[in-house]
Scaffold this active site. Structure first.
Site, PDB file in Angstrom:
ATOM      1  N   ASP A   1      -7.851  -5.399   0.035  1.00 40.87           N
ATOM      2  CA  ASP A   1      -8.322  -6.291  -1.038  1.00 40.87           C
ATOM      3  C   ASP A   1      -7.928  -7.744  -0.828  1.00 40.87           C
ATOM      4  O   ASP A   1      -8.322  -8.618  -1.598  1.00 40.87           O
ATOM      5  CB  ASP A   1      -7.738  -5.800  -2.377  1.00 40.87           C
ATOM      6  CG  ASP A   1      -8.278  -4.424  -2.727  1.00 40.87           C
ATOM      7  OD1 ASP A   1      -7.480  -3.494  -2.916  1.00 40.87           O
ATOM      8  OD2 ASP A   1      -9.515  -4.286  -2.752  1.00 40.87           O
TER       9      ASP A   1
ATOM     10  N   HIS B   1       0.858  -1.188   0.000  1.00 39.39           N
ATOM     11  CA  HIS B   1       0.000   0.000   0.000  1.00 39.39           C
ATOM     12  C   HIS B   1       0.888   1.230   0.000  1.00 39.39           C
ATOM     13  O   HIS B   1       1.939   1.246   0.633  1.00 39.39           O
ATOM     14  CB  HIS B   1      -0.903   0.019   1.240  1.00 39.39           C
ATOM     15  CG  HIS B   1      -2.079   0.930   1.095  1.00 39.39           C
ATOM     16  ND1 HIS B   1      -1.984   2.281   1.319  1.00 39.39           N
ATOM     17  CD2 HIS B   1      -3.346   0.683   0.713  1.00 39.39           C
ATOM     18  CE1 HIS B   1      -3.170   2.822   1.105  1.00 39.39           C
ATOM     19  NE2 HIS B   1      -4.004   1.894   0.729  1.00 39.39           N
TER      20      HIS B   1
HETATM   21  C1  SDX Z   1      -6.203  -0.002  -2.910  1.00 40.50           C
HETATM   22  O1  SDX Z   1      -4.454   4.545  -2.114  1.00 40.50           O
HETATM   23  C2  SDX Z   1      -5.386   3.913  -1.497  1.00 40.50           C
HETATM   24  O2  SDX Z   1      -5.763   4.301  -0.424  1.00 40.50           O
HETATM   25  C3  SDX Z   1      -5.955   2.709  -2.231  1.00 40.50           C
HETATM   26  C4  SDX Z   1      -6.949   1.868  -1.440  1.00 40.50           C
HETATM   27  C5  SDX Z   1      -8.232   2.639  -1.157  1.00 40.50           C
HETATM   28  O3  SDX Z   1      -8.933   2.255  -0.195  1.00 40.50           O
HETATM   29  O4  SDX Z   1      -8.564   3.548  -1.969  1.00 40.50           O
HETATM   30  O5  SDX Z   1      -6.366   1.451  -0.210  1.00 40.50           O
HETATM   31  C6  SDX Z   1      -7.362   0.629  -2.216  1.00 40.50           C
HETATM   32  O6  SDX Z   1      -5.949   0.333  -4.045  1.00 40.50           O
HETATM   33  C7  SDX Z   1      -5.311  -0.956  -2.140  1.00 40.50           C
HETATM   34  C8  SDX Z   1      -4.090  -1.429  -2.974  1.00 40.50           C
HETATM   35  C9  SDX Z   1      -4.593  -2.537  -3.915  1.00 40.50           C
HETATM   36  N1  SDX Z   1      -3.522  -2.895  -4.892  1.00 40.50           N
HETATM   37  C10 SDX Z   1      -2.896  -4.102  -4.838  1.00 40.50           C
HETATM   38  O7  SDX Z   1      -3.062  -4.923  -3.927  1.00 40.50           O
HETATM   39  C11 SDX Z   1      -1.962  -4.350  -6.019  1.00 40.50           C
HETATM   40  C12 SDX Z   1      -0.613  -4.896  -5.488  1.00 40.50           C
HETATM   41  N2  SDX Z   1       0.071  -3.789  -4.769  1.00 40.50           N
HETATM   42  C13 SDX Z   1       0.987  -2.997  -5.534  1.00 40.50           C
HETATM   43  O8  SDX Z   1       0.756  -2.824  -6.881  1.00 40.50           O
HETATM   44  C14 SDX Z   1       1.504  -1.774  -4.758  1.00 40.50           C
HETATM   45  O9  SDX Z   1       1.813  -2.205  -3.505  1.00 40.50           O
HETATM   46  C15 SDX Z   1       0.618  -0.548  -4.665  1.00 40.50           C
HETATM   47  C16 SDX Z   1       0.173  -0.071  -5.997  1.00 40.50           C
HETATM   48  C17 SDX Z   1      -0.580  -0.839  -3.815  1.00 40.50           C
HETATM   49  C18 SDX Z   1       1.438   0.556  -3.984  1.00 40.50           C
HETATM   50  O10 SDX Z   1       2.448   0.877  -4.851  1.00 40.50           O
HETATM   51  P1  SDX Z   1       3.565   1.974  -4.473  1.00 40.50           P
HETATM   52  O11 SDX Z   1       3.273   2.651  -3.200  1.00 40.50           O
HETATM   53  O12 SDX Z   1       3.776   2.830  -5.677  1.00 40.50           O
HETATM   54  O13 SDX Z   1       4.798   1.092  -4.171  1.00 40.50           O
HETATM   55  P2  SDX Z   1       5.811   0.611  -5.242  1.00 40.50           P
HETATM   56  O14 SDX Z   1       5.081   0.081  -6.433  1.00 40.50           O
HETATM   57  O15 SDX Z   1       6.809   1.716  -5.446  1.00 40.50           O
HETATM   58  O16 SDX Z   1       6.481  -0.623  -4.500  1.00 40.50           O
HETATM   59  C19 SDX Z   1       7.492  -0.420  -3.546  1.00 40.50           C
HETATM   60  C20 SDX Z   1       8.359  -1.657  -3.672  1.00 40.50           C
HETATM   61  C21 SDX Z   1       8.750  -1.953  -5.127  1.00 40.50           C
HETATM   62  O17 SDX Z   1       9.999  -2.625  -5.072  1.00 40.50           O
HETATM   63  P3  SDX Z   1      11.340  -1.739  -5.394  1.00 40.50           P
HETATM   64  O18 SDX Z   1      11.122  -1.103  -6.764  1.00 40.50           O
HETATM   65  O19 SDX Z   1      11.401  -0.701  -4.290  1.00 40.50           O
HETATM   66  O20 SDX Z   1      12.442  -2.744  -5.378  1.00 40.50           O
HETATM   67  O21 SDX Z   1       7.639  -2.822  -3.235  1.00 40.50           O
HETATM   68  C22 SDX Z   1       7.453  -3.711  -4.335  1.00 40.50           C
HETATM   69  C23 SDX Z   1       7.732  -2.934  -5.613  1.00 40.50           C
HETATM   70  O22 SDX Z   1       8.233  -3.807  -6.609  1.00 40.50           O
HETATM   71  N3  SDX Z   1       6.049  -4.134  -4.265  1.00 40.50           N
HETATM   72  C24 SDX Z   1       5.630  -5.390  -4.400  1.00 40.50           C
HETATM   73  C25 SDX Z   1       4.236  -5.330  -4.210  1.00 40.50           C
HETATM   74  N4  SDX Z   1       3.871  -4.064  -3.981  1.00 40.50           N
HETATM   75  C26 SDX Z   1       4.987  -3.320  -4.032  1.00 40.50           C
HETATM   76  N5  SDX Z   1       6.278  -6.542  -4.647  1.00 40.50           N
HETATM   77  C27 SDX Z   1       5.512  -7.654  -4.718  1.00 40.50           C
HETATM   78  N6  SDX Z   1       4.167  -7.696  -4.535  1.00 40.50           N
HETATM   79  C28 SDX Z   1       3.505  -6.536  -4.279  1.00 40.50           C
HETATM   80  N7  SDX Z   1       2.185  -6.559  -4.094  1.00 40.50           N
END
Ligand code: SDX
Length: 431
Positions: A366, A308
């Site tokens: 989720d 998140h």
């Molecule tokens: C919702 O914003 C809100 O409030 C949203 C929400 C709401 O109520 O409105 O809470 C609802 O959207 C919840 C999130 C649902 N999405 C998912 O579950 C999809 C999987 N999660 C990711 O795509 C990600 O964690 C996000 C999109 C939720 C957050 O992305 P960020 O904050 O931009 O973080 P990032 O992509 O920069 O990741 C940071 C690191 C990265 O690694 P590095 O580049 O630093 O090496 O963590 C890794 C990412 O690769 N990473 C993951 C991961 N999520 C982040 N690695 C594996 N699995 C994951 N799920």
């Protein structure tokens, strides 16, 4: 906004700028850069808005380190336990918990607006039966502005109020119609004798040839899911609604824009993607391979329902949702639901793995919601529409807050331009 006399000093290229520091009720101080371009001739750069407060708001507060979520100051755990969705809608819309007379009046107004204009039924006929219900909802909600002309004037407080009630009341009906259309069953009209969540279940699962009795425990679980999803500060879809609203677009168009943004798998589409991922993993012995893939930078696979932008310890909604999953599956006799077993084991293993711990990746809202919804009988394609129904009150509350702000102006970000420098046109013969 509390203007302190503290300032942040920015010095560069012989310039020194004193930028006011604004004090919130909760959360980090905010450096006010509204005059930065005018006085310093520079922009700030923050494409994912990771360090940017795009507005001031009184509605929802999140503390990502503490795993805290407050609706108008009330902790989500207390509201999920003691309140119900329409009371939470009142709280988000008007800022205070209603007294008995106020909630009775509010619930009456919502109940009396749950039907949609009969001619809207024709919209669905234009979609293929196998359309994703989110596609139908984006279209039909946007088309509401073609029907409800008496609640389009955003400058009229009463019309804004009517639009808010209509949206909260009609979104469940439209979502249920999208579902019924996708499975070839007739639409079921709302029943004013049922509560909000029970009415939604009835519209989704009742059929004309037999009575459908709403199971109170399932209605309560659905009501809790709606409460947990009702608002969440300036997430991507809420920011979309605010940006659309800042141009003066009508409320129905703004909510349709929010639905479109929510659909993405990185946002509200994650509940569908998460359940499909858990099904793809299938059994507990396949979890290590999923973990390996999620950690592999060259593999686009991510653990859906994990991570998140704000929560860096745990998502308080996921904790409540996990308890609800146990209750609902026990009630429905899915004691050994394989998907729930995989989810719990995946969470256990991931939270022990340094990759997820170091990147502060925890289950989000989720991760468990899909398991509950599937157990209730919903197809995965209905998970995000249910999120959209629940979030409508958050979107409309944030939209109303923005429109009522006399200082609000159209949102118009700038950019860091790295394209071609100015150059003159060259005739094709000379290229
Ligand atoms: C919702 O914003 C809100 O409030 C949203 C929400 C709401 O109520 O409105 O809470 C609802 O959207 C919840 C999130 C649902 N999405 C998912 O579950 C999809 C999987 N999660 C990711 O795509 C990600 O964690 C996000 C999109 C939720 C957050 O992305 P960020 O904050 O931009 O973080 P990032 O992509 O920069 O990741 C940071 C690191 C990265 O690694 P590095 O580049 O630093 O090496 O963590 C890794 C990412 O690769 N990473 C993951 C991961 N999520 C982040 N690695 C594996 N699995 C994951 N799920």
């Amino acid at each position: 906004m509390d203007m302190t006399n503290k300032t942040a000093t920015l010095s560069f290229e012989g310039k020194t700028l004193d930028l006011p520091i604004l004090k919130p009720t909760h959360g980090p101080d905010v450096i006010d850069i509204r005059k930065l371009y005018e006085t310093g001739d520079v922009f700030t750069y923050d494409p994912g808005f990771t360090s940017t407060a795009a507005c001031e708001s009184t509605i929802t507060f999140i503390d990502g380190d503490k795993g805290e979520l407050l609706y108008r100051g009330y902790p989500i755990e207390q509201l999920a336990d003691k309140s119900h969705y329409l009371e939470v809608c009142y709280l988000l819309l008007y800022g205070e918990l209603p007294n008995a007379a106020q909630i009775e009046d509010f619930e009456g107004r919502v109940t009396k607006h749950t039907m949609v204009h009969e001619q809207m039924h024709n919209f669905f006929r234009g979609f293929r039966r196998d359309s994703h219900p989110m596609a139908t909802m984006v279209g039909v909600v946007g088309a509401m502005s073609a029907f409800y002309h008496d609640s389009l004037d955003i400058n009229d407080a009463w019309q804004r109020e009517v639009a808010a009630i209509r949206m909260i009341a009609k979104l469940p009906t439209i979502a249920a119609m999208a579902y019924k259309y996708s499975i070839g069953q007739p639409f079921v009209y709302p029943k004013n004798t049922l509560d909000y969540a029970g009415n939604f279940l009835h519209m989704c699962f009742a059929v004309p040839c037999e009575d459908y009795v709403v199971e109170p425990a399932l209605a309560k679980a659905m009501d809790r899911i709606m409460t947990l999803h009702a608002d969440h500060e300036q997430n991507a879809s809420t920011s979309t609604v605010r940006l659309a609203g800042s141009s003066g677009a009508n409320p129905f168009a703004c909510i349709a824009a929010g639905i479109a943004c929510l659909w993405g798998p990185a946002h509200g589409g994650a509940n569908q993607a998460c359940l499909e991922m858990l099904r793809e993993i299938g059994t507990v012995d396949k979890i290590p391979e999923a973990i390996r893939r999620a950690k592999d930078k060259n593999d686009p696979f991510r653990l859906m329902g994990f991570g998140h932008r704000v929560y860096k310890n745990f998502d308080p909604r996921a904790k409540v949702m996990k308890e609800s999953a146990d209750e609902v599956l026990d009630l429905l006799g899915f004691h050994n639901n394989p998907t729930l077993q995989v989810a719990k084991e995946l969470e256990r293993i991931a939270l022990d793995d340094d990759y997820f711990v170091s990147k502060k990746l925890y289950p989000n809202v989720d991760f468990y919601s899909g398991i509950i919804l599937e157990a209730m009988g919903f197809p995965t394609s209905m998970f995000t529409p249910i999120f959209a129904v629940s979030r409508t009150v958050g979107w409309i509350s944030q939209w109303k807050e923005m429109i009522a702000d006399p200082t609000q102006k159209i949102g118009r970000p700038r950019q860091l331009y790295i394209g071609a420098a100015r150059r003159d046109y060259v005739d094709v013969a000379a290229r």
